[in-house]
Design an enzyme around this catalytic site. Sequence first.
Site, mmCIF file in Angstrom:
data_model
loop_
_atom_site.group_PDB
_atom_site.id
_atom_site.type_symbol
_atom_site.label_atom_id
_atom_site.label_comp_id
_atom_site.label_asym_id
_atom_site.label_seq_id
_atom_site.Cartn_x
_atom_site.Cartn_y
_atom_site.Cartn_z
ATOM 1 N N GLU A 178 -86.406 -77.731 -11.976
ATOM 2 C CA GLU A 178 -86.128 -78.946 -12.739
ATOM 3 C C GLU A 178 -87.405 -79.641 -13.212
ATOM 4 O OE1 GLU A 178 -82.841 -80.865 -13.131
ATOM 5 O OE2 GLU A 178 -82.307 -78.751 -13.139
ATOM 6 N N ASP B 132 -80.321 -84.473 -25.636
ATOM 7 C CA ASP B 132 -79.492 -83.290 -25.399
ATOM 8 C C ASP B 132 -78.002 -83.634 -25.353
ATOM 9 O OD1 ASP B 132 -79.337 -84.671 -23.026
ATOM 10 O OD2 ASP B 132 -80.050 -83.046 -21.756
#
Length: 281
Positions: free
Chosen positions: A42, A58
């Site tokens: 991540e 996103d």
Amino acid sequence: RNMKTSSRTVVLAAAAALAAVSGSGLSGCPKDIALKITNVYENGDTQFHYDYCENLKDGRGYTAGIAGFCTGTADAWEVIQRYHKMTGGNDAFSPMDKVLAQYAENGSDSTSGLGNYCNVWGRLGKSDANFRRAQDSVRDEMYFDPSQKYADKLGLKLDVSRAQLYDTAIQHGTGNDMDSLNALIRYTNQQLPASAPLNSGSTLTINGLKVDEIAWLRKFIEIRTADLKHPRERENQGGNYWAQTTYRTKSYSYIIDQGQFMFGRSVRILDNDGKPMSVSC
């Protein structure tokens, strides 16, 4: 950071459905290593970035904290509500509550009305132990604990298998959409070979078949990799983001190939550039 599936908005209901399943799950050093491995994927390192916050554009609004909690997928709102309970509802997030609740309910990617959101998140992530505890508890409740319940249902005994399910939960969610952890387990069980070699010391019973746990895990990783390259849900197909994250499954395949089925004090993985590194508790 990676895209997150919006199926996470229904994850609490899925967790409730799993609550009756008993099992120990990862704990102690193995859990710490599993969490840190996912942090590498991540964030690029093993640190817990409680103060991280940005708009990745996103489709999920602001992404923040140790599990990429998003304003557009409701889990960020879960963290803030948990924090409100600790502060009595009077804290720096309070003026944003109405907008945050609306975006969580509607799955909106808008950041309008949240002008200083990242400043507040970053400051509290660095300075407020209660806010960090709120993030820990929501991460466990929405992602870690459900992943371990699925592992219990499958009868998984190996740390590497349980850690892989947690990493999948963080990226794919634990809801019921076609890219979720639940769906990937179902696809894996549907495609198991009639027989599989027994060499890991752990045998599962799947669809009435005796299957070695590592054979099952390799098939799961194959299924997950295919899903990353070609997500079934349209919301996960934009920008080819998921296809760029197959380093996660390559890294777990490396862990398996090294025979690291149970986690000791340190585990060798591949970083996001494919280079070996150690993750320790």
